[in-house]
Structures are given as structure tokens and as C-alpha cells.
Design an enzyme around this catalytic site. Structure first.
Site: not given
Length: 329
Positions: A117, A145, A141
């Protein structure tokens, strides 16, 4: 060719599966259906379960000994949820990925394409970022990644895997044939909130109008999900040319190469629908950023890929999918 797609019952994973099938690549789907849709897997080899379930992985590998590549899309992805439950996110996105990679390595499955991402980038300037841009994840989050990227990079350096991390910018749209799209009827990204406001007949809140962008609104790189899916197909087809013995790990931005401001996204929505959208300007929210767009030279060099679909096509496909989703339930 045959690929295992973790999270293949989700928005992006299912669209990748369709693109693979269109290219003559057979997808095998592993998904726990916590957010995915079983109907996205119709007609495909599908296994319902956890990516860290060793017995299930053994069954998949026994059923499909000819797997060439693993496309790892499975993850929890809701930013506010990750802030409220960071331990759950580190477990689901990082710890279980390590268990998956260890099991695959022990069975000599060593080619991995990872769904990463652009949220790992700093993204404060409203300008373009390449793969060497400063890394500053803004949420648990995003940190998961980046952590998985580092794990893959270190594992590749040790010879355990070879890996390609594809850093998505802001996916919009749906499979143009409407085989899949966003599962959530009220998505939280900007286009989703625009669609929700229009459907409800309520004003759309434009958060922040003094960003250092061309019109003062925030800027994102909205890339059509079908373009993302095509990039995965190319990554699978060219895997051995991209992740070589000398350079076993590659990170590649996937975006359009130009940003779209929120005002421009609103204009695209109005052009597609033919209806004006009422907008109310409000202050920035805590944690908001000006945004950034992808510098995609590496995607061109390594994949021979560029985004082909326009923002308006993403809006049109998203609206068409929302109509279909309403009938599917």
C-alpha cells in the site's frame, strides 16, 4: 500457470482472479470469508479458511502441486479499526503472514507477489513519490504493510523467497464485466462517501480546502482496480525476470502517475451522473494529509505497465457495481 490468491474472495483479490482467468492463468482461492464474498469464487477452486492454517495449506498444496506463484492479498484493511485494535491487526496481517511464508518455504513455494500500500509513504506534500520516498506509516494498518515488506525483503536476502511488493495507491471502480467490486455498500474512501452523499441527498463534506494542491483540496492517485489486476497478471507472467537471483526483492508503485484532487473527483462524479453534488466545506480532520501521487517509472521499466483507465471510468464502474450489489444483497 496456476496461482494461489489469498484473500481472493475480496474486492481486489477477486478482480485479480478474473484478470488471471482472462489471461489463461488458473486461480486457486484461499479466503476465510470474514469480509469476502463466496459468490466471487463461483467456478473457481476455493478453500474457506485461515492463511496460517497449516493443515489447510497442506491440503491446498496436495490438491494443486503445480502452483507457480502466491499472490498474497489477505489482510484486514480498515484504518480506524486498526487504530482501535492494533494487536488484532498485527496478528492478522503480520504474524499470520509469517506463518504462511514459513509453510510455503518449507514446501518449496518461494515466489510471492504481495499486495502492499502507498499508505506507507509520508504523503504530506501533494506531490509525486517514487519507491525511495520517505516511509512513515500513519496507522497500524499501514505499519503492517511496511512490516510485511521488510519481512519479505529480509527473507529474500536470505534466499527463503523471491518477492514483488506492489504498492497500491487508491483503488476505485470495479471489474468492468461486473464480476466483482467493493463488498461494502457504503465504502469509507472519498468516492464511496461521495456516492453515499448523493444517494442520501445530503451534502458531501469537503474536509480541508487549504492544502498545498492546485485547488486547495486533498489529492490522491485514484487507480482503476482493473489496472491493478492487470499489473498482477504481468507480475506473475514476468516474475523470474523481475525478482531475480541477484535482485530477489522488488517494490513497485501502482498508480496513474498523476493526482486527482477531491474537487476534481467531485467534478468527475457530476460529469458521469449528470447531476450536481451539494458540497459543504469543513475543516481538516486530525490525521488528514495533503496526499501524494505515484511516480510509476519502475512499473513501466519492470512490468511494462501503465494505468489505462480514466477516473471517470472508475466512477462509472463503481456506480454500476453499486447498482448490481443492491440486487445481490
Amino acid at each position: 500457470m496456476k496461482v494461489l490468491i489469498t484473500g481472493g474472495a475480496g474486492y481486489i483479490g477477486a478482480t485479480i482472479a478474473s484478470a488471471c482467468e482472462d489471461a489463461g492463468i488458473t486461480p486457486v482461492i484461499l479466503d476465510d470469508l470474514s469480509t469476502g464474498r463466496a459468490d466471487f469464487c463461483t467456478g473457481r477452486a476455493f478453500y474457506d479458511g485461515d492463511i496460517a492454517d497449516a493443515a489447510l495449506l497442506d491440503r491446498i498444496l496436495a490438491d494443486h502441486p503445480d502452483l507457480d506463484v502466491v499472490i498474497h492479498c489477505a489482510a484486514r484493511i480498515v484504518v480506524p479499526e486498526s487504530v482501535a485494535d492494533p494487536l488484532g491487526y498485527y496478528d492478522a496481517n503480520v504474524a499470520k503472514t509469517v506463518a504462511l511464508l514459513q509453510h510455503l518455504r518449507d514446501r518449496d513455494i518461494t515466489r510471492v507477489v504481495f499486495s502492499s500500500s502507498a499508505s506507507i509513504y509520508l504523503g504530506e506534500s501533494g506531490e509525486g513519490v517514487d519507491e525511495s520516498a520517505p516511509i512513515a506509516p500513519g496507522s497500524p494498518y499501514a505499519t503492517t504493510k511496511w512490516m510485511v515488506e521488510r519481512i519479505l525483503q529480509d527473507a529474500a536476502a536470505s534466499g527463503a523467497v523471491r518477492a514483488i511488493s506492489l504498492r497500491y495507491f487508491n483503488p476505485i471502480g470495479a471489474d468492468p464485466q461486473l464480476r466483482s467490486g467493493l463488498q461494502n455498500p457504503q465504502p469509507s474512501h472519498a468516492l464511496g462517501r461521495i456516492m453515499s452523499a448523493a444517494a442520501a441527498g445530503t451534502p458531501f463534506p469537503l474536509t480541508g480546502t487549504d492544502w498545498p494542491t492546485r485547488d486547495g483540496s486533498g489529492l490522491r492517485d485514484y487507480v482503476h482496480v482493473w489496472d491493478l489486476a492487470r499489473a498482477h497478471v504481468i507480475a506473475v507472467q514476468r516474475f523470474d525476470e523481475i525478482a531475480t537471483a541477484d535482485e530477489p526483492y522488488q517494490a513497485i508503485n501502482l498508480g496513474t502517475g498523476s493526482g486527482v484532487t477531491v474537487r476534481e473527483l467531485i467534478a468527475a462524479f457530476e460529469a458521469v451522473t449528470g447531476e450536481p453534488l451539494e458540497v459543504v466545506e469543513v475543516d481538516r480532520r486530525p490525521g488528514d494529509q495533503a496526499g501524494a501521487f505515484a511516480i510509476v517509472d519502475r512499473a513501466g521499466d519492470l512490468l511494462g505497465w501503465r494505468a489505462e483507465r480514466l477516473t471517470a471510468e472508475g466512477v462509472r464502474d463503481a456506480l454500476a457495481w453499486a447498482q448490481k450489489l443492491a440486487t445481490l444483497g
